[in-house]
Design a protein around this motif. Structure first.
Motif, PDB file in Angstrom:
ATOM      1  N   GLU A   1     -12.653  -3.484  -6.709  1.00 44.79           N
ATOM      2  CA  GLU A   1     -11.501  -3.984  -6.433  1.00 44.79           C
ATOM      3  C   GLU A   1     -10.530  -3.010  -7.192  1.00 44.79           C
ATOM      4  N   THR A   2     -10.648  -2.584  -8.032  1.00 45.40           N
ATOM      5  CA  THR A   2      -9.870  -1.549  -8.771  1.00 45.40           C
ATOM      6  C   THR A   2      -9.758  -0.234  -8.058  1.00 45.40           C
ATOM      7  N   ALA A   3     -11.156   0.153  -7.867  1.00 44.42           N
ATOM      8  CA  ALA A   3     -11.154   1.462  -7.089  1.00 44.42           C
ATOM      9  C   ALA A   3     -10.451   1.669  -5.734  1.00 44.42           C
ATOM     10  N   ARG A   4     -10.594   0.437  -4.937  1.00 45.66           N
ATOM     11  CA  ARG A   4      -9.908   0.596  -3.785  1.00 45.66           C
ATOM     12  C   ARG A   4      -8.429   0.259  -3.930  1.00 45.66           C
ATOM     13  N   THR A   5      -7.758  -0.261  -5.112  1.00 49.51           N
ATOM     14  CA  THR A   5      -6.297  -0.037  -5.457  1.00 49.51           C
ATOM     15  C   THR A   5      -6.040   1.414  -5.794  1.00 49.51           C
ATOM     16  N   VAL A   6      -6.942   1.930  -6.740  1.00 51.04           N
ATOM     17  CA  VAL A   6      -6.631   3.332  -7.246  1.00 51.04           C
ATOM     18  C   VAL A   6      -6.368   4.340  -6.167  1.00 51.04           C
ATOM     19  N   VAL A   7      -7.364   4.067  -4.958  1.00 55.65           N
ATOM     20  CA  VAL A   7      -7.046   5.130  -3.899  1.00 55.65           C
ATOM     21  C   VAL A   7      -5.941   5.080  -2.898  1.00 55.65           C
ATOM     22  N   GLY A   8      -5.339   4.047  -3.190  1.00 58.80           N
ATOM     23  CA  GLY A   8      -4.152   3.942  -2.564  1.00 58.80           C
ATOM     24  C   GLY A   8      -4.215   2.833  -1.511  1.00 58.80           C
ATOM     25  N   PRO A   9      -3.139   2.740  -0.603  1.00 63.30           N
ATOM     26  CA  PRO A   9      -1.639   3.120  -0.910  1.00 63.30           C
ATOM     27  C   PRO A   9      -1.120   2.827  -2.355  1.00 63.30           C
ATOM     28  N   ASP A  10      -0.283   3.745  -2.808  1.00 57.27           N
ATOM     29  CA  ASP A  10       0.548   3.297  -4.157  1.00 57.27           C
ATOM     30  C   ASP A  10       1.416   2.180  -3.711  1.00 57.27           C
ATOM     31  N   GLU A  11       1.728   1.683  -5.079  1.00 56.96           N
ATOM     32  CA  GLU A  11       2.864   0.606  -4.902  1.00 56.96           C
ATOM     33  C   GLU A  11       4.245   1.218  -4.647  1.00 56.96           C
ATOM     34  N   PRO A  12       5.186   0.413  -4.077  1.00 58.01           N
ATOM     35  CA  PRO A  12       6.537   0.976  -3.795  1.00 58.01           C
ATOM     36  C   PRO A  12       7.279   1.160  -4.980  1.00 58.01           C
ATOM     37  N   PHE A  13       7.854   2.274  -4.920  1.00 54.94           N
ATOM     38  CA  PHE A  13       8.937   2.476  -6.102  1.00 54.94           C
ATOM     39  C   PHE A  13      10.375   2.955  -5.552  1.00 54.94           C
ATOM     40  N   GLY A  14      11.481   3.144  -6.288  1.00 53.55           N
ATOM     41  CA  GLY A  14      12.648   3.229  -5.591  1.00 53.55           C
ATOM     42  C   GLY A  14      13.058   2.532  -4.480  1.00 53.55           C
ATOM     43  N   ASP A  15      13.457   3.017  -3.540  1.00 51.80           N
ATOM     44  CA  ASP A  15      13.933   2.214  -2.512  1.00 51.80           C
ATOM     45  C   ASP A  15      12.925   2.145  -1.332  1.00 51.80           C
ATOM     46  N   ARG A  16      11.722   2.841  -1.599  1.00 50.80           N
ATOM     47  CA  ARG A  16      10.449   2.690  -0.562  1.00 50.80           C
ATOM     48  C   ARG A  16      10.120   1.195  -0.498  1.00 50.80           C
ATOM     49  N   THR A  17       9.713   0.857   0.544  1.00 55.11           N
ATOM     50  CA  THR A  17       9.011  -0.461   1.134  1.00 55.11           C
ATOM     51  C   THR A  17       7.565  -0.146   1.004  1.00 55.11           C
ATOM     52  N   ARG A  18       6.835  -1.352   0.956  1.00 56.44           N
ATOM     53  CA  ARG A  18       5.366  -1.247   0.927  1.00 56.44           C
ATOM     54  C   ARG A  18       4.873  -0.678   2.407  1.00 56.44           C
TER      55      ARG A  18
END
Length: 128
Positions: free
Chosen positions: A66-83
Protein backbone atom coordinates in the motif's frame (compact mmCIF):
# COMPACT_ATOMS: atom_id res chain seq x y z
CA UNK A 1 2.81 -0.87 -31.57
CA UNK A 2 4.18 -1.84 -28.15
CA UNK A 3 1.55 -2.26 -25.45
CA UNK A 4 2.03 -1.67 -21.72
CA UNK A 5 0.36 -4.53 -19.85
CA UNK A 6 0.89 -3.52 -16.22
CA UNK A 7 2.94 -1.50 -13.76
CA UNK A 8 5.18 -3.10 -11.15
CA UNK A 9 6.81 -1.47 -8.16
CA UNK A 10 9.82 -3.39 -6.90
CA UNK A 11 10.63 -2.78 -3.25
CA UNK A 12 13.81 -3.61 -1.38
CA UNK A 13 15.14 -3.24 2.14
CA UNK A 14 17.61 -0.38 2.61
CA UNK A 15 19.73 -2.38 5.05
CA UNK A 16 22.03 0.54 5.86
CA UNK A 17 19.12 2.50 7.35
CA UNK A 18 17.10 -0.35 8.85
CA UNK A 19 17.21 -1.80 12.35
CA UNK A 20 14.80 -3.17 14.96
CA UNK A 21 13.18 0.29 15.35
CA UNK A 22 13.31 1.64 11.81
CA UNK A 23 12.46 0.31 8.36
CA UNK A 24 13.81 1.95 5.21
CA UNK A 25 12.57 0.78 1.80
CA UNK A 26 13.54 1.69 -1.75
CA UNK A 27 10.96 1.55 -4.54
CA UNK A 28 11.38 1.34 -8.33
CA UNK A 29 8.38 1.66 -10.67
CA UNK A 30 8.53 -0.17 -14.00
CA UNK A 31 6.19 -0.61 -16.94
CA UNK A 32 5.87 -4.17 -18.23
CA UNK A 33 5.51 -4.34 -22.00
CA UNK A 34 3.73 -7.02 -24.01
CA UNK A 35 6.97 -7.78 -25.88
CA UNK A 36 8.62 -8.90 -22.62
CA UNK A 37 10.62 -5.74 -21.91
CA UNK A 38 10.45 -3.65 -18.76
CA UNK A 39 10.95 0.12 -18.77
CA UNK A 40 12.05 1.87 -15.58
CA UNK A 41 9.74 4.81 -14.94
CA UNK A 42 10.89 5.94 -11.48
CA UNK A 43 13.96 4.70 -9.61
CA UNK A 44 14.41 7.38 -6.97
CA UNK A 45 11.59 6.61 -4.57
CA UNK A 46 11.41 5.13 -1.11
CA UNK A 47 10.40 5.77 2.47
CA UNK A 48 11.24 5.02 6.06
CA UNK A 49 9.17 4.44 9.12
CA UNK A 50 10.07 4.05 12.75
CA UNK A 51 8.41 2.75 15.84
CA UNK A 52 8.92 0.61 18.88
CA UNK A 53 11.52 -2.14 19.00
CA UNK A 54 10.15 -5.10 17.10
CA UNK A 55 8.79 -3.08 14.18
CA UNK A 56 9.23 -6.07 11.83
CA UNK A 57 6.47 -7.88 13.71
CA UNK A 58 4.16 -4.87 13.18
CA UNK A 59 4.83 -4.60 9.43
CA UNK A 60 3.02 -6.67 6.81
CA UNK A 61 3.55 -7.25 3.10
CA UNK A 62 0.16 -5.57 2.56
CA UNK A 63 1.34 -2.45 4.46
CA UNK A 64 4.45 -2.26 2.29
CA UNK A 65 2.47 -2.74 -0.93
CA UNK A 66 0.00 0.00 0.00
CA UNK A 67 2.78 2.44 0.91
CA UNK A 68 4.76 1.57 -2.22
CA UNK A 69 1.81 2.44 -4.49
CA UNK A 70 1.47 5.77 -2.69
CA UNK A 71 5.20 6.56 -2.86
CA UNK A 72 5.41 6.09 -6.64
CA UNK A 73 2.65 8.66 -7.11
CA UNK A 74 0.76 10.65 -7.92
CA UNK A 75 1.84 13.08 -5.22
CA UNK A 76 -0.57 14.86 -2.93
CA UNK A 77 -1.77 18.30 -4.09
CA UNK A 78 0.15 21.35 -2.95
CA UNK A 79 -0.26 25.08 -3.41
CA UNK A 80 -3.28 25.72 -5.59
CA UNK A 81 -2.98 22.44 -7.52
CA UNK A 82 -5.85 19.98 -7.37
CA UNK A 83 -5.67 16.22 -6.99
CA UNK A 84 -6.73 15.88 -10.65
CA UNK A 85 -3.96 18.24 -11.79
CA UNK A 86 -1.37 16.31 -9.78
CA UNK A 87 -2.56 13.02 -11.25
CA UNK A 88 -2.55 14.38 -14.80
CA UNK A 89 0.99 15.68 -14.36
CA UNK A 90 2.19 12.40 -12.87
CA UNK A 91 0.70 10.13 -15.52
CA UNK A 92 1.77 12.54 -18.25
CA UNK A 93 5.35 12.42 -16.98
CA UNK A 94 5.33 8.60 -16.96
CA UNK A 95 3.88 8.52 -20.49
CA UNK A 96 6.72 10.84 -21.51
CA UNK A 97 9.33 8.47 -20.07
CA UNK A 98 7.78 5.64 -22.05
CA UNK A 99 7.78 7.83 -25.15
CA UNK A 100 11.55 8.25 -24.77
CA UNK A 101 11.75 4.45 -25.04
CA UNK A 102 9.61 4.35 -28.18
CA UNK A 103 6.40 3.39 -26.41
CA UNK A 104 3.44 5.61 -27.27
CA UNK A 105 0.76 5.28 -24.59
CA UNK A 106 -1.85 7.79 -23.43
CA UNK A 107 -1.42 8.93 -19.84
CA UNK A 108 -5.04 7.98 -19.00
CA UNK A 109 -4.33 4.41 -20.11
CA UNK A 110 -1.40 4.12 -17.68
CA UNK A 111 -3.61 5.22 -14.81
CA UNK A 112 -5.98 2.29 -15.42
CA UNK A 113 -3.36 -0.46 -15.62
CA UNK A 114 -2.97 -3.14 -12.96
CA UNK A 115 -0.24 -2.16 -10.49
CA UNK A 116 1.58 -4.97 -8.72
CA UNK A 117 4.09 -4.61 -5.90
CA UNK A 118 6.96 -7.07 -5.54
CA UNK A 119 8.87 -7.32 -2.26
CA UNK A 120 12.48 -8.46 -2.47
CA UNK A 121 13.46 -11.65 -0.67
CA UNK A 122 15.44 -9.75 1.96
CA UNK A 123 12.52 -7.41 2.63
CA UNK A 124 10.21 -10.41 3.02
CA UNK A 125 12.73 -12.04 5.33
CA UNK A 126 12.99 -8.85 7.41
CA UNK A 127 9.25 -8.64 8.02
CA UNK A 128 9.14 -12.37 8.71
Amino acid sequence: MTVVTRLVTYTDLDAGHTDARQLAVSARLEAVLADGRNVVLLDDRGWSTSGPAGIPACTSAEDIAETARTVVGPDEPFGDRTRDQMAAGHWGYLAGVLGQHGVDVPARELERLPHDVVLSERLRAWIG
